[in-house]
Design a protein around this motif. Structure first.
Motif, short mmCIF file in Angstrom:
data_model
loop_
_atom_site.label_atom_id
_atom_site.label_comp_id
_atom_site.label_asym_id
_atom_site.label_seq_id
_atom_site.Cartn_x
_atom_site.Cartn_y
_atom_site.Cartn_z
N MET A 143 -57.75 -5.84 13.56
CA MET A 143 -56.50 -6.57 13.69
C MET A 143 -56.52 -7.24 15.06
SD MET A 143 -52.58 -5.17 13.36
CE MET A 143 -52.77 -4.51 11.74
N ASN A 144 -56.29 -8.56 15.08
CA ASN A 144 -56.33 -9.25 16.37
C ASN A 144 -54.99 -9.11 17.09
OD1 ASN A 144 -54.54 -11.15 15.36
ND2 ASN A 144 -56.15 -12.58 14.79
N ARG A 145 -54.94 -9.67 18.26
CA ARG A 145 -53.79 -9.49 19.13
C ARG A 145 -52.51 -10.09 18.53
NH1 ARG A 145 -53.68 -10.75 25.57
NH2 ARG A 145 -51.53 -10.18 25.88
N LYS A 146 -52.61 -11.27 17.92
CA LYS A 146 -51.43 -11.91 17.34
C LYS A 146 -50.89 -11.11 16.16
CE LYS A 146 -52.31 -16.65 18.72
NZ LYS A 146 -52.48 -18.04 18.27
N GLN A 147 -51.77 -10.55 15.36
CA GLN A 147 -51.33 -9.75 14.22
C GLN A 147 -50.64 -8.48 14.69
OE1 GLN A 147 -55.05 -9.34 12.18
NE2 GLN A 147 -54.54 -10.92 10.67
N ARG A 148 -51.18 -7.86 15.75
CA ARG A 148 -50.55 -6.66 16.29
C ARG A 148 -49.18 -6.97 16.86
NH1 ARG A 148 -54.45 -3.83 20.27
NH2 ARG A 148 -55.62 -5.73 20.10
N ALA A 149 -49.07 -8.10 17.55
CA ALA A 149 -47.77 -8.49 18.12
C ALA A 149 -46.76 -8.75 17.00
CB ALA A 149 -47.94 -9.73 18.99
N ALA A 199 -46.79 -7.44 13.97
CA ALA A 199 -46.47 -6.15 13.36
C ALA A 199 -45.51 -5.37 14.25
CB ALA A 199 -47.74 -5.35 13.12
N THR A 200 -45.71 -5.43 15.55
CA THR A 200 -44.84 -4.73 16.49
C THR A 200 -43.42 -5.27 16.41
OG1 THR A 200 -46.67 -4.35 17.97
CG2 THR A 200 -44.49 -4.17 18.91
N VAL A 201 -43.30 -6.58 16.41
CA VAL A 201 -41.98 -7.20 16.34
C VAL A 201 -41.30 -6.83 15.02
CG1 VAL A 201 -40.79 -9.43 16.16
CG2 VAL A 201 -42.53 -9.08 17.91
N VAL A 253 -41.78 -4.12 13.14
CA VAL A 253 -41.38 -2.71 13.17
C VAL A 253 -40.15 -2.51 14.04
CG1 VAL A 253 -42.07 -0.42 13.97
CG2 VAL A 253 -43.65 -1.78 12.62
N LEU A 254 -40.14 -3.13 15.20
CA LEU A 254 -38.99 -2.99 16.08
C LEU A 254 -37.73 -3.59 15.47
CD1 LEU A 254 -40.58 -3.66 19.58
CD2 LEU A 254 -39.79 -1.50 18.64
N MET A 255 -37.86 -4.72 14.78
CA MET A 255 -36.71 -5.34 14.12
C MET A 255 -36.16 -4.43 13.03
SD MET A 255 -37.79 -9.37 13.96
CE MET A 255 -36.64 -9.68 12.66
N VAL A 256 -37.04 -3.80 12.26
CA VAL A 256 -36.60 -2.92 11.19
C VAL A 256 -35.89 -1.69 11.76
CG1 VAL A 256 -37.39 -1.36 9.36
CG2 VAL A 256 -38.28 -3.69 9.51
N VAL A 257 -36.50 -1.07 12.76
CA VAL A 257 -35.92 0.15 13.33
C VAL A 257 -34.60 -0.14 14.01
CG1 VAL A 257 -36.26 1.91 15.11
CG2 VAL A 257 -38.12 1.35 13.56
N LEU A 258 -34.57 -1.17 14.84
CA LEU A 258 -33.33 -1.47 15.55
C LEU A 258 -32.27 -2.04 14.62
CD1 LEU A 258 -34.88 -2.88 18.84
CD2 LEU A 258 -33.96 -0.61 18.42
N GLY A 259 -32.68 -2.80 13.61
CA GLY A 259 -31.72 -3.31 12.62
C GLY A 259 -31.09 -2.20 11.82
N TRP A 260 -31.92 -1.21 11.45
CA TRP A 260 -31.40 -0.06 10.70
C TRP A 260 -30.37 0.71 11.53
CZ3 TRP A 260 -31.79 5.20 11.76
CH2 TRP A 260 -31.36 6.05 10.74
N SER A 261 -30.69 0.96 12.79
CA SER A 261 -29.76 1.72 13.63
C SER A 261 -28.48 0.92 13.89
CB SER A 261 -30.42 2.13 14.95
OG SER A 261 -30.83 0.99 15.67
N THR A 262 -28.58 -0.40 14.01
CA THR A 262 -27.39 -1.22 14.18
C THR A 262 -26.51 -1.18 12.93
OG1 THR A 262 -28.60 -2.67 15.68
CG2 THR A 262 -26.59 -3.55 14.71
N ALA A 263 -27.14 -1.25 11.77
CA ALA A 263 -26.38 -1.18 10.51
C ALA A 263 -25.68 0.16 10.37
CB ALA A 263 -27.32 -1.41 9.33
N MET A 264 -26.35 1.24 10.73
CA MET A 264 -25.72 2.57 10.64
C MET A 264 -24.54 2.66 11.60
SD MET A 264 -26.95 4.60 8.46
CE MET A 264 -27.86 3.84 7.18
#
Length: 72
Positions: free
Chosen positions: A1-7, A9-11, A13-24
């Motif tokens: 996985m190159n650097r752009k793909q990792r970035a 994927a990171t964004v 994952v963070l959007m999903v986790v933080l979006g879920w906590s905001t919704a809760m």
């Protein structure tokens, strides 16, 4: 996985986790958020750790010579 793909994927994952906590929190599940805050923090820290580039500046083990033929 190159650097752009990792970035990307990171964004994601963070959007999903933080979006879920905001919704809760918006739905009034503050007790649930308080109980899962350590898990959310650990998730974010692990994602950040994985995305950091590996450098060779960590501690290294010293090489140990092989035992001689007569040694047990």
């Amino acid at each position: 996985m190159n650097r752009k793909q990792r970035a990307a994927a990171t964004v994601l994952v963070l959007m999903v986790v933080l979006g879920w906590s905001t919704a809760m929190a918006a739905m009034g599940h503050a007790a649930l958020i308080a109980g899962l805050a350590p898990v959310l923090g650990l998730t974010v820290s692990q994602v950040i750790r994985v995305t950091r580039p590996v450098t060779g500046s960590g501690p290294r083990a010293e090489s140990v010579p092989d035992k001689e033929d007569g040694a047990p």
